[in-house]
Write a protein that holds these residues in place. Structure first.
Motif, PDB file in Angstrom:
ATOM      1  N   ALA A   1       0.840  -1.205   0.000  1.00  0.00           N
ATOM      2  CA  ALA A   1       0.000   0.000   0.000  1.00  0.00           C
ATOM      3  C   ALA A   1       0.872   1.252   0.000  1.00  0.00           C
ATOM      4  N   ASP A   2       1.925   1.246   0.782  1.00  0.00           N
ATOM      5  CA  ASP A   2       2.851   2.382   0.824  1.00  0.00           C
ATOM      6  C   ASP A   2       3.514   2.586  -0.541  1.00  0.00           C
ATOM      7  N   PHE A   3       3.918   1.486  -1.173  1.00  0.00           N
ATOM      8  CA  PHE A   3       4.521   1.563  -2.501  1.00  0.00           C
ATOM      9  C   PHE A   3       3.568   2.242  -3.487  1.00  0.00           C
ATOM     10  N   TYR A   4       2.297   1.812  -3.501  1.00  0.00           N
ATOM     11  CA  TYR A   4       1.335   2.392  -4.433  1.00  0.00           C
ATOM     12  C   TYR A   4       1.089   3.864  -4.164  1.00  0.00           C
ATOM     13  N   GLU A   5       0.963   4.230  -2.899  1.00  0.00           N
ATOM     14  CA  GLU A   5       0.672   5.631  -2.594  1.00  0.00           C
ATOM     15  C   GLU A   5       1.861   6.555  -2.870  1.00  0.00           C
ATOM     16  N   LYS A   6       3.067   6.009  -2.916  1.00  0.00           N
ATOM     17  CA  LYS A   6       4.264   6.829  -3.164  1.00  0.00           C
ATOM     18  C   LYS A   6       4.922   6.520  -4.508  1.00  0.00           C
ATOM     19  N   MET A   7       4.268   5.749  -5.359  1.00  0.00           N
ATOM     20  CA  MET A   7       4.865   5.276  -6.602  1.00  0.00           C
ATOM     21  C   MET A   7       5.346   6.421  -7.494  1.00  0.00           C
ATOM     22  N   THR A   8       6.560   6.227  -8.024  1.00  0.00           N
ATOM     23  CA  THR A   8       7.139   7.118  -9.026  1.00  0.00           C
ATOM     24  C   THR A   8       7.677   6.245 -10.147  1.00  0.00           C
TER      25      THR A   8
ATOM     26  N   SER B   1       6.617  -2.932 -16.830  1.00  0.00           N
ATOM     27  CA  SER B   1       6.413  -2.100 -18.023  1.00  0.00           C
ATOM     28  C   SER B   1       5.011  -1.469 -18.036  1.00  0.00           C
ATOM     29  N   ILE B   2       4.017  -2.157 -17.490  1.00  0.00           N
ATOM     30  CA  ILE B   2       2.661  -1.587 -17.399  1.00  0.00           C
ATOM     31  C   ILE B   2       2.675  -0.374 -16.476  1.00  0.00           C
TER      32      ILE B   2
ATOM     33  N   MET C   1       2.247   3.765 -17.454  1.00  0.00           N
ATOM     34  CA  MET C   1       1.289   4.679 -16.824  1.00  0.00           C
ATOM     35  C   MET C   1       1.880   6.092 -16.732  1.00  0.00           C
ATOM     36  N   PHE C   2       3.167   6.196 -16.422  1.00  0.00           N
ATOM     37  CA  PHE C   2       3.817   7.505 -16.300  1.00  0.00           C
ATOM     38  C   PHE C   2       4.018   8.174 -17.657  1.00  0.00           C
ATOM     39  N   VAL C   3       4.021   7.388 -18.740  1.00  0.00           N
ATOM     40  CA  VAL C   3       4.112   7.932 -20.094  1.00  0.00           C
ATOM     41  C   VAL C   3       2.745   8.471 -20.526  1.00  0.00           C
ATOM     42  N   GLN C   4       1.683   7.761 -20.128  1.00  0.00           N
ATOM     43  CA  GLN C   4       0.329   8.091 -20.576  1.00  0.00           C
ATOM     44  C   GLN C   4      -0.303   9.272 -19.845  1.00  0.00           C
ATOM     45  N   VAL C   5      -0.025   9.412 -18.543  1.00  0.00           N
ATOM     46  CA  VAL C   5      -0.713  10.434 -17.746  1.00  0.00           C
ATOM     47  C   VAL C   5       0.278  11.245 -16.916  1.00  0.00           C
ATOM     48  N   ASP C   6      -0.172  12.425 -16.499  1.00  0.00           N
ATOM     49  CA  ASP C   6       0.605  13.272 -15.600  1.00  0.00           C
ATOM     50  C   ASP C   6       0.116  13.083 -14.177  1.00  0.00           C
ATOM     51  N   LYS C   7       1.039  13.162 -13.268  1.00  0.00           N
ATOM     52  CA  LYS C   7       0.747  13.139 -11.823  1.00  0.00           C
ATOM     53  C   LYS C   7      -0.113  11.952 -11.384  1.00  0.00           C
TER      54      LYS C   7
ATOM     55  N   TRP D   1      -9.399   1.716  -3.689  1.00  0.00           N
ATOM     56  CA  TRP D   1      -8.505   2.833  -3.957  1.00  0.00           C
ATOM     57  C   TRP D   1      -9.130   3.822  -4.923  1.00  0.00           C
ATOM     58  N   ASP D   2      -8.528   5.013  -4.932  1.00  0.00           N
ATOM     59  CA  ASP D   2      -8.776   6.015  -5.964  1.00  0.00           C
ATOM     60  C   ASP D   2      -7.462   6.204  -6.705  1.00  0.00           C
ATOM     61  N   PHE D   3      -7.549   6.312  -8.013  1.00  0.00           N
ATOM     62  CA  PHE D   3      -6.385   6.624  -8.845  1.00  0.00           C
ATOM     63  C   PHE D   3      -6.643   7.993  -9.447  1.00  0.00           C
ATOM     64  N   MET D   4      -5.809   8.959  -9.091  1.00  0.00           N
ATOM     65  CA  MET D   4      -5.963  10.320  -9.589  1.00  0.00           C
ATOM     66  C   MET D   4      -4.854  10.615 -10.595  1.00  0.00           C
ATOM     67  N   PHE D   5      -5.204  11.417 -11.623  1.00  0.00           N
ATOM     68  CA  PHE D   5      -4.242  11.761 -12.667  1.00  0.00           C
ATOM     69  C   PHE D   5      -4.812  12.875 -13.522  1.00  0.00           C
ATOM     70  N   THR D   6      -3.979  13.437 -14.366  1.00  0.00           N
ATOM     71  CA  THR D   6      -4.441  14.332 -15.434  1.00  0.00           C
ATOM     72  C   THR D   6      -3.896  13.773 -16.734  1.00  0.00           C
ATOM     73  N   MET D   7      -4.629  13.998 -17.815  1.00  0.00           N
ATOM     74  CA  MET D   7      -4.195  13.505 -19.115  1.00  0.00           C
ATOM     75  C   MET D   7      -3.032  14.354 -19.625  1.00  0.00           C
ATOM     76  N   LYS D   8      -2.058  13.713 -20.194  1.00  0.00           N
ATOM     77  CA  LYS D   8      -0.918  14.433 -20.770  1.00  0.00           C
ATOM     78  C   LYS D   8      -1.365  15.234 -21.990  1.00  0.00           C
ATOM     79  N   ASN D   9      -0.793  16.419 -22.142  1.00  0.00           N
ATOM     80  CA  ASN D   9      -1.033  17.257 -23.317  1.00  0.00           C
ATOM     81  C   ASN D   9      -2.505  17.525 -23.591  1.00  0.00           C
ATOM     82  N   ARG D  10      -3.315  17.536 -22.558  1.00  0.00           N
ATOM     83  CA  ARG D  10      -4.741  17.812 -22.704  1.00  0.00           C
ATOM     84  C   ARG D  10      -5.120  18.865 -21.669  1.00  0.00           C
ATOM     85  N   SER D  11      -6.181  19.563 -21.933  1.00  0.00           N
ATOM     86  CA  SER D  11      -6.642  20.559 -20.985  1.00  0.00           C
ATOM     87  C   SER D  11      -7.704  19.990 -20.046  1.00  0.00           C
ATOM     88  N   TYR D  12      -7.868  18.672 -20.028  1.00  0.00           N
ATOM     89  CA  TYR D  12      -8.859  18.060 -19.142  1.00  0.00           C
ATOM     90  C   TYR D  12      -8.475  18.310 -17.697  1.00  0.00           C
TER      91      TYR D  12
END
Length: 154
Positions: A22-29, A61-62, A66-72, A91-102
């Protein structure tokens, strides 16, 4: 199957393994993905709405993709249930789309896990509704998905 400590014959407790996961997932980079071998077995099984794979390198690789596809990308674990060598997380997975104004996005999901005898994840199955949590939030595709959902309810 209940795993036992070979020294005491007592059932093994995977609480610290679940905490570490759980700690790994919450701090994943992107960089921490290189430490996946400390958490997952070499022959681990992984399944989510887009992938069904076996093996540590493919799982890594999956996560890296994920870090290639989305920001933060960030996970927030809400619930942890552990019974013998099996666990369930919500869990909740939060992110923003790369190169998008979403705006920021959130996917709600759950994971079923199994730990092997040495406390590594041998089975990882994610459950989340890709249509509701992802596709419906994309402007044109979302309209189509909502229309199909309304038609299906009739």
């Amino acid at each position: 199957m209940i795993f036992h400590d070979t020294m005491t014959s007592a059932p093994m407790n995977f609480e610290k393994d679940l905490d570490m996961l759980a700690d790994f997932y919450e701090k994943m980079t992107l960089e921490s993905c290189q430490q996946l071998h400390l958490i997952y077995a070499a022959d681990a099984f992984f399944k989510d709405p887009f992938n069904e794979v076996r093996g540590l390198d493919v799982i890594r690789s999956i996560f890296e993709h994920m870090f290639v596809q989305v920001d933060k990308p960030r996970f927030k674990i809400h619930t942890r249930i552990l019974q013998n060598n099996e666990a369930f997380l919500t869990w909740d997975f939060m992110f923003t789309m790369k190169n998008r104004s979403y705006e920021a996005q959130k996917i709600r999901g759950a994971t079923h896990l199994r730990f092997n005898a040495v406390g590594r994840v041998s089975y990882h199955r994610d459950y989340w509704d890709a249509a509701e949590e992802l596709y419906e939030k994309i402007p044109v595709l979302g309209s189509l998905m909502r229309l199909l959902k309304r038609i299906a309810r009739k």
